[in-house]
Design an enzyme around this catalytic site. Sequence first.
Site, mmCIF file in Angstrom:
data_model
loop_
_atom_site.group_PDB
_atom_site.id
_atom_site.type_symbol
_atom_site.label_atom_id
_atom_site.label_comp_id
_atom_site.label_asym_id
_atom_site.label_seq_id
_atom_site.Cartn_x
_atom_site.Cartn_y
_atom_site.Cartn_z
ATOM 1 N N THR A 267 6.094 4.231 -30.916
ATOM 2 C CA THR A 267 6.141 3.049 -30.143
ATOM 3 C C THR A 267 4.956 2.030 -30.956
ATOM 4 O OG1 THR A 267 4.389 3.781 -28.578
ATOM 5 C CG2 THR A 267 6.896 3.889 -27.816
ATOM 6 N N ARG B 87 -7.701 -5.667 -34.592
ATOM 7 C CA ARG B 87 -8.360 -5.124 -35.447
ATOM 8 C C ARG B 87 -9.566 -6.039 -35.958
ATOM 9 N NH1 ARG B 87 -6.473 -4.088 -41.512
ATOM 10 N NH2 ARG B 87 -7.801 -2.465 -42.184
ATOM 11 N N SER C 49 -18.380 -13.514 -37.403
ATOM 12 C CA SER C 49 -18.928 -13.562 -38.882
ATOM 13 C C SER C 49 -17.680 -13.310 -39.674
ATOM 14 C CB SER C 49 -20.125 -13.031 -39.045
ATOM 15 O OG SER C 49 -20.048 -11.658 -38.669
ATOM 16 N N GLU D 139 -17.774 -11.782 -45.238
ATOM 17 C CA GLU D 139 -17.494 -10.483 -44.881
ATOM 18 C C GLU D 139 -15.793 -10.121 -45.016
ATOM 19 O OE1 GLU D 139 -18.510 -9.707 -40.905
ATOM 20 O OE2 GLU D 139 -20.189 -10.648 -41.206
ATOM 21 N N HIS E 95 -13.375 -5.047 -36.573
ATOM 22 C CA HIS E 95 -14.060 -5.292 -37.714
ATOM 23 C C HIS E 95 -15.271 -6.184 -37.610
ATOM 24 C CE1 HIS E 95 -11.643 -3.534 -41.064
ATOM 25 N NE2 HIS E 95 -11.279 -3.058 -39.969
ATOM 26 N N ASN F 297 -12.192 -5.354 -45.921
ATOM 27 C CA ASN F 297 -11.601 -6.369 -45.021
ATOM 28 C C ASN F 297 -10.475 -6.782 -45.521
ATOM 29 O OD1 ASN F 297 -13.255 -5.709 -42.614
ATOM 30 N ND2 ASN F 297 -14.836 -7.309 -43.712
ATOM 31 N N ASP G 247 -19.521 -11.662 -33.430
ATOM 32 C CA ASP G 247 -20.410 -13.315 -33.636
ATOM 33 C C ASP G 247 -19.399 -13.840 -34.317
ATOM 34 O OD1 ASP G 247 -20.510 -11.976 -35.956
ATOM 35 O OD2 ASP G 247 -22.637 -12.526 -36.274
ATOM 36 N N HIS H 53 -4.857 2.489 -32.285
ATOM 37 C CA HIS H 53 -3.880 2.661 -33.551
ATOM 38 C C HIS H 53 -2.705 3.133 -32.611
ATOM 39 C CE1 HIS H 53 -6.922 3.805 -36.981
ATOM 40 N NE2 HIS H 53 -6.961 2.756 -36.496
ATOM 41 N N ASP I 218 0.322 1.730 -25.545
ATOM 42 C CA ASP I 218 0.544 2.892 -24.614
ATOM 43 C C ASP I 218 -0.262 4.005 -24.965
ATOM 44 O OD1 ASP I 218 1.851 3.879 -26.773
ATOM 45 O OD2 ASP I 218 3.777 3.592 -25.787
ATOM 46 N N ASP J 26 1.902 4.313 -35.194
ATOM 47 C CA ASP J 26 2.395 5.157 -34.189
ATOM 48 C C ASP J 26 4.011 5.063 -34.464
ATOM 49 O OD1 ASP J 26 3.471 6.037 -31.991
ATOM 50 O OD2 ASP J 26 2.730 4.786 -30.559
ATOM 51 N N PRO K 266 -15.669 2.336 -39.835
ATOM 52 C CA PRO K 266 -14.963 3.779 -40.117
ATOM 53 C C PRO K 266 -13.826 3.700 -41.165
ATOM 54 C CG PRO K 266 -14.256 2.710 -37.902
ATOM 55 C CD PRO K 266 -15.453 1.755 -38.555
ATOM 56 N N GLY L 261 -21.929 -7.207 -35.393
ATOM 57 C CA GLY L 261 -22.067 -7.716 -33.856
ATOM 58 C C GLY L 261 -21.031 -8.820 -33.808
#
Length: 333
Positions: free
Chosen positions: A256, A67, A81, A93, A71, A99, A79, A201, A261, A253, A171, A77
């Site tokens: 599992t 994750r 950051s 950030e 992010h 975040n 980097d 996810h 998977d 999930d 998102p 991008g």
Amino acid sequence: MDRLISSSQFLHLVLLLLSIMSNISCINAQLHRDFYRNSCPNVESIVRSAVEQKYRQTIVTAAATLRLFFHDCFIQGCDASIILRSSGNNTAEKDHPDNISLAGDGYDTVIKAKAAVDNIPACKNKVSCADILAMATRDVIALAGGPHYAVELGRRDGRISSQNSVPNNLPHSDFHLKKLLPMFAFRGLSVRHMIALSGAHTLGFSHCNQFSSRIYSFNSTHKVDPTIDAVYAKELQGMCPQNAPSRVVIPLDPDTPQVFDNTYFKNLQRGKGLFTSDQTLYTKRGSRSIVNMFASNKTAFERVFIAAMTKLGRFGVKTGNLGEIRKDCAVVN
């Protein structure tokens, strides 16, 4: 007919992709798999060893690191950051509300791997935090049962991190397909790439507030989102009472949650997508066929996932003099 997107939206997405292809090809020429062949030839094994040790210590390491990579790449991008700390009057950030929920184990994975690399005299201050995050992400995916793939290297670390860069760049759990598609297209990712990346996810957990409206106050005619399996909705209500404390977390999930998977896609077929942004992939016909393919063919899912991770890993990277190699991943040099 329930269409994935309109003709005008499709044309807009095509133009977005074409507009960034030249930049991507230029970046791709500067990133390559053996970037550290001369400066730190054993970097991948060093990082892998550190990541394996962290993975054995904490079960959330895989989801947290994966994750963190998403992010980081989506905001400015790839980097690193996202790892920079706030300082003075600047809020970084990582401290933006979107975040705050990033688990500390993701950051710790990178910090520990960076320390292991810099502990080798020949490698000290030679490998960027951005590349370490990319390698560590690949390694946790493999450790959790997912595919192992080659990572392109050569990124520099960004020098700027601001909470002002976050809005409209990540998102959200309540997004529908129409909001998701242009966000991914802007980063050079196709519909298939987007759905494959959503398959991440298959790992991790969520706080109740990210989906509570789906099970308690969906709309004026349905208290519960009708796209959720009724039994699953009852289970979620049992685990997440209204106004549940923040310490309560639910697996993304339900079957599992610690294994990488394709069960995530099988759950979507059964109405067991936890977020709106998950279940919308199945409720729309155009994307449903891709979900069905990934649910029935794990190899196909992994193949597209690797391609998507490679493309995402090229987005917005800094190379050459556009960035630096941080001595401390949390602070600019």
